[in-house]
Motif scaffolding. Sequence first.
Motif, PDB file in Angstrom:
ATOM      1  N   PRO A 114       0.799  -1.343  -0.098  1.00 46.82           N
ATOM      2  CA  PRO A 114      -0.082  -0.151  -0.151  1.00 46.82           C
ATOM      3  C   PRO A 114       0.830   1.370   0.163  1.00 46.82           C
ATOM      4  N   THR A 115       0.378   2.402  -0.692  1.00 43.63           N
ATOM      5  CA  THR A 115       1.219   3.594  -0.653  1.00 43.63           C
ATOM      6  C   THR A 115       1.580   4.194   0.804  1.00 43.63           C
ATOM      7  N   GLY A 116       0.663   4.186   1.723  1.00 43.55           N
ATOM      8  CA  GLY A 116       0.845   4.744   3.086  1.00 43.55           C
ATOM      9  C   GLY A 116       1.143   3.728   3.929  1.00 43.55           C
ATOM     10  N   ASP A 117       0.904   4.074   5.228  1.00 43.71           N
ATOM     11  CA  ASP A 117       1.265   3.243   6.233  1.00 43.71           C
ATOM     12  C   ASP A 117       0.535   1.874   6.001  1.00 43.71           C
ATOM     13  N   PRO A 118       1.287   0.790   5.790  1.00 43.21           N
ATOM     14  CA  PRO A 118       0.688  -0.517   5.249  1.00 43.21           C
ATOM     15  C   PRO A 118      -0.357  -1.078   6.381  1.00 43.21           C
ATOM     16  N   PHE A 119      -0.439  -0.463   7.795  1.00 43.78           N
ATOM     17  CA  PHE A 119      -1.330  -0.938   8.809  1.00 43.78           C
ATOM     18  C   PHE A 119      -2.778  -0.050   8.593  1.00 43.78           C
ATOM     19  N   ALA A 120      -2.552   1.125   7.721  1.00 38.33           N
ATOM     20  CA  ALA A 120      -3.882   1.715   7.693  1.00 38.33           C
ATOM     21  C   ALA A 120      -5.058   1.210   7.689  1.00 38.33           C
ATOM     22  N   VAL A 121      -5.134   0.333   6.699  1.00 37.56           N
ATOM     23  CA  VAL A 121      -6.366  -0.436   6.321  1.00 37.56           C
ATOM     24  C   VAL A 121      -7.233  -1.220   7.371  1.00 37.56           C
ATOM     25  N   ARG A 122      -6.213  -1.646   8.532  1.00 38.43           N
ATOM     26  CA  ARG A 122      -6.899  -2.411   9.404  1.00 38.43           C
ATOM     27  C   ARG A 122      -6.734  -1.465  10.917  1.00 38.43           C
ATOM     28  N   ASN A 123      -6.394  -0.444  10.761  1.00 35.13           N
ATOM     29  CA  ASN A 123      -6.302   0.434  11.843  1.00 35.13           C
ATOM     30  C   ASN A 123      -7.514   1.373  12.102  1.00 35.13           C
ATOM     31  N   PRO A 124      -8.219   1.210  13.111  1.00 36.31           N
ATOM     32  CA  PRO A 124      -9.382   2.095  13.478  1.00 36.31           C
ATOM     33  C   PRO A 124      -8.770   3.659  13.904  1.00 36.31           C
ATOM     34  N   PHE A 125      -7.524   3.760  14.063  1.00 34.12           N
ATOM     35  CA  PHE A 125      -7.379   5.217  14.313  1.00 34.12           C
ATOM     36  C   PHE A 125      -6.486   5.787  13.261  1.00 34.12           C
ATOM     37  N   ALA A 126      -6.748   4.876  11.965  1.00 32.08           N
ATOM     38  CA  ALA A 126      -5.724   5.649  10.877  1.00 32.08           C
ATOM     39  C   ALA A 126      -6.319   7.130  10.489  1.00 32.08           C
ATOM     40  N   THR A 127      -5.424   7.944  10.070  1.00 38.21           N
ATOM     41  CA  THR A 127      -5.947   9.200   9.609  1.00 38.21           C
ATOM     42  C   THR A 127      -5.749   9.279   8.104  1.00 38.21           C
ATOM     43  N   ASP A 128      -6.028  10.329   7.610  1.00 37.57           N
ATOM     44  CA  ASP A 128      -5.719  10.322   6.102  1.00 37.57           C
ATOM     45  C   ASP A 128      -4.490  10.560   5.675  1.00 37.57           C
ATOM     46  N   ARG A 129      -3.655  11.286   6.666  1.00 42.63           N
ATOM     47  CA  ARG A 129      -2.102  11.241   6.399  1.00 42.63           C
ATOM     48  C   ARG A 129      -1.547   9.715   6.458  1.00 42.63           C
ATOM     49  N   CYS A 130      -2.038   8.858   7.353  1.00 46.57           N
ATOM     50  CA  CYS A 130      -1.647   7.451   7.364  1.00 46.57           C
ATOM     51  C   CYS A 130      -1.822   6.763   6.072  1.00 46.57           C
ATOM     52  N   ARG A 131      -2.969   7.038   5.492  1.00 42.56           N
ATOM     53  CA  ARG A 131      -3.240   6.295   4.107  1.00 42.56           C
ATOM     54  C   ARG A 131      -2.340   6.767   3.140  1.00 42.56           C
ATOM     55  N   GLU A 132      -1.707   7.857   3.237  1.00 46.11           N
ATOM     56  CA  GLU A 132      -0.949   8.730   2.007  1.00 46.11           C
ATOM     57  C   GLU A 132       0.399   8.470   2.089  1.00 46.11           C
ATOM     58  N   GLU A 133       0.989   8.503   3.351  1.00 45.24           N
ATOM     59  CA  GLU A 133       2.445   8.847   3.604  1.00 45.24           C
ATOM     60  C   GLU A 133       2.831   7.582   4.563  1.00 45.24           C
ATOM     61  N   ILE A 134       4.027   7.260   4.346  1.00 44.61           N
ATOM     62  CA  ILE A 134       4.567   6.178   5.330  1.00 44.61           C
ATOM     63  C   ILE A 134       5.290   6.975   6.398  1.00 44.61           C
ATOM     64  N   PRO A 135       4.689   6.551   7.459  1.00 41.49           N
ATOM     65  CA  PRO A 135       5.181   7.288   8.753  1.00 41.49           C
ATOM     66  C   PRO A 135       6.710   6.706   9.121  1.00 41.49           C
ATOM     67  N   PRO A 136       7.609   7.678   9.429  1.00 42.73           N
ATOM     68  CA  PRO A 136       9.144   7.298   9.939  1.00 42.73           C
ATOM     69  C   PRO A 136       9.195   6.816  11.302  1.00 42.73           C
ATOM     70  N   LEU A 137      10.022   6.045  11.687  1.00 44.73           N
ATOM     71  CA  LEU A 137      10.327   5.594  13.052  1.00 44.73           C
ATOM     72  C   LEU A 137      10.978   6.514  13.916  1.00 44.73           C
ATOM     73  N   LEU A 138      10.120   7.373  14.868  1.00 47.87           N
ATOM     74  CA  LEU A 138      10.492   8.610  15.417  1.00 47.87           C
ATOM     75  C   LEU A 138      10.606   8.287  16.882  1.00 47.87           C
ATOM     76  N   PRO A 139      11.421   9.080  17.653  1.00 52.38           N
ATOM     77  CA  PRO A 139      11.155   8.869  19.259  1.00 52.38           C
ATOM     78  C   PRO A 139       9.822   9.284  19.638  1.00 52.38           C
ATOM     79  N   VAL A 140       9.223   8.420  20.592  1.00 48.35           N
ATOM     80  CA  VAL A 140       7.930   8.868  20.966  1.00 48.35           C
ATOM     81  C   VAL A 140       7.761  10.099  21.785  1.00 48.35           C
ATOM     82  N   PRO A 141       6.800  10.983  21.610  1.00 52.59           N
ATOM     83  CA  PRO A 141       6.826  12.194  22.545  1.00 52.59           C
ATOM     84  C   PRO A 141       6.829  11.713  24.064  1.00 52.59           C
TER      85      PRO A 141
END
Lengths: 342, 341
Positions: free
Chosen positions: A287-314
């Motif tokens: 998938p183009t965005g976050d591969p888990f977005a289609v199964r993720n109840p919390f997915a946002t539009d950005r998740c579906r479009e752009e792969i999120p990088p691995l970042l330190p958690v806030p």
Amino acid sequence: MEKNVLLDVKDLTVRFHTQEGVVYAVNGVTYKLHEGETLGVVGESGSGKSVHALSMMGLIPRPPGKIEKGEVFFEGRDLLKLTDDQMRLVRGKEIAMIFQDPMTSLNPVLTIGTQITEALRLHLGMNNSQSRKRAAELLDLVGIPDAHKRLDDYPHQFSGGMRQRVMIAMGLSCNPKLLIADEPTTALDVTIQAQIIELVKQLKDEFNMAMIWITHDLGVVAGLADTIQVMYAGRIVERGPTREVFTDTRNAYTWGLLNSLPRLDKSGGRQRLVQIEGSPPDMRIPPTGDPFAVRNPFATDRCREEIPPLLPVPEGHPEHFSANWYDLRSVVKQANAEAKGS
Amino acid sequence: MEKSKSAATAQSGSDVILSVRNLKKHFPITSGFIIQRQVGAVRAVDDVSFDVIRGETLGLVGESGCGKSTTGRAILQLHKPTAGNVLFEGKELTTMAPPDMRRMRRQMQIIFQDPFASLNPRMTVGSIISEPLQIHNIYPNKTERQDFVESLLQRVGLNPYFINRYPHEFSGGQRQRIGIARALALSPSFIVCDEPISALDVSIQAQVVNLLEDLQQELGLTYLFIAHDLSMVRHICDRVAVMYLGKIVELGRTDEVYDNPLHPYTQALLSAVPVPDPTVEEKRQRIIIRGDLPSPANPPLGCNFNTRCPVEFELCHHAPDPELIEVTPGHWAACHRVTQY
């Protein structure tokens, strides 16, 4: 106090060029492993957890497999740039590997003794009697009774648990600095699994090795690993100290997995399990965005479009990383509030 | 004659759907070429007795080779039992004539472990699910049958549009749903679930378990749930029976068995299961049992578990195998330690 980095994986990307198309198996995996550290790599089948380890060891069939890019520094040397002959000197000596199925990873027509002594003669230059003596010591160490006699037995004369002990003895034979265990207890019964885990824990301290333990079972690594790394669709989606990943979960996939597991130590009270909908993506058509977005109840539009990088958690542990565009803490809180409200 | 005192029978008054009494399944070991003679037997199931109450889920757990799957198959007469009785809805199955048995199978079905091996790759999903309907001549009308199959697909969470597809086009979890639809086709009252989730990925297991639970509630099904995942068994089962080397060593209400296991094997088994919680794992005391499962062809003298038991004593080695005895109401165990005091 900072321990030395033993293994430094940078942007490892592996694809398989098959007749049905290109399989995007591992996509930019980056992490560091320190001396003496135990890393638990968790993921489902197809998540790339095994393939990433096999690629580092030069053990994927090429073709169809191809390491597209990346570097794997082990004590300063890039393993991916070594020739086959150079790699052979690393494998078994510096880095050892034990596999899931002890039935197929031992040669059925050679005695156990022959198979263990092979590495000792090859890597350590021992002669026959020295290597046999050492092999017997190793079998004794992994808890095989009557070690001296059993050297002349064939793999079929051992039970599954005993074979896995033999594999561990072989892995340890040259005092490796790193042991990669690829689902070593998945094929075993739970009481035998407990024996093997106990053994590995004890040997790890004795040999002062680092370890990568690949598994699909979050329970196994909870009591074993220092660091947990969760993989999904060939990417690391969450990584951090074990306790942080379990108690301060920041990725929706990890969170979903933990919630879908029934607990041995708690009465279920017949409550429905929280299930993750859908199934893992076909990695031929990532998938183009976050591969888990289609199964993720919390997915946002950005998740579906752009792969999120691995970042330190806030506001979390400095060594805790997660790949997502949402803040799991606030979306879960919101979902709980909505559930209460309705 | 009354050996069924050790039958782990249900309390009187409960509605028993299935009674298993002294069930044995021994597989012969033969020797010799052309003229074969029997030189021994693998005692896969060795004198097992229990009741299944209508509407409940009874878990059957144990390690590989303990005889749990063979028990499930012997109940359904897929393996002819060597000895013993199986009463389903009050009718004896072991001596039933084949045509009667075939009719009986409408009420008792099985879901298999391996969703890859249990579906014929050359049949479409529609024909896999409608085969039992054709055999039992339910819905002789083709369109009605198709409608029913489509409704079944929908019921197990698959798109009815998939009816003409082949098994290889589905993922493991979807295939298991097809297997469930096939088992439901004849509206059975009792289903043997033989490790239905063991071959599935973690994120898919919860989906299938939730489906099984929903179906049970809607259709009033009774399950015999065979599994080795003890955490899942705690979640899904009302009662649980623990098997070791062909025998039931403990049986009781699930929470009772898990919170207060009586048999040393159950204690070791439960303590060996890892819990996905580092805080709990740190504090846990593991009982590591020694060695491997003995061969069911040559079980140890005395108690079956004495070769690995952490608390065995003299009696365990020469007294006959301990009987399953009701220690507290509804909680049975077969251990000399437990029954001595």
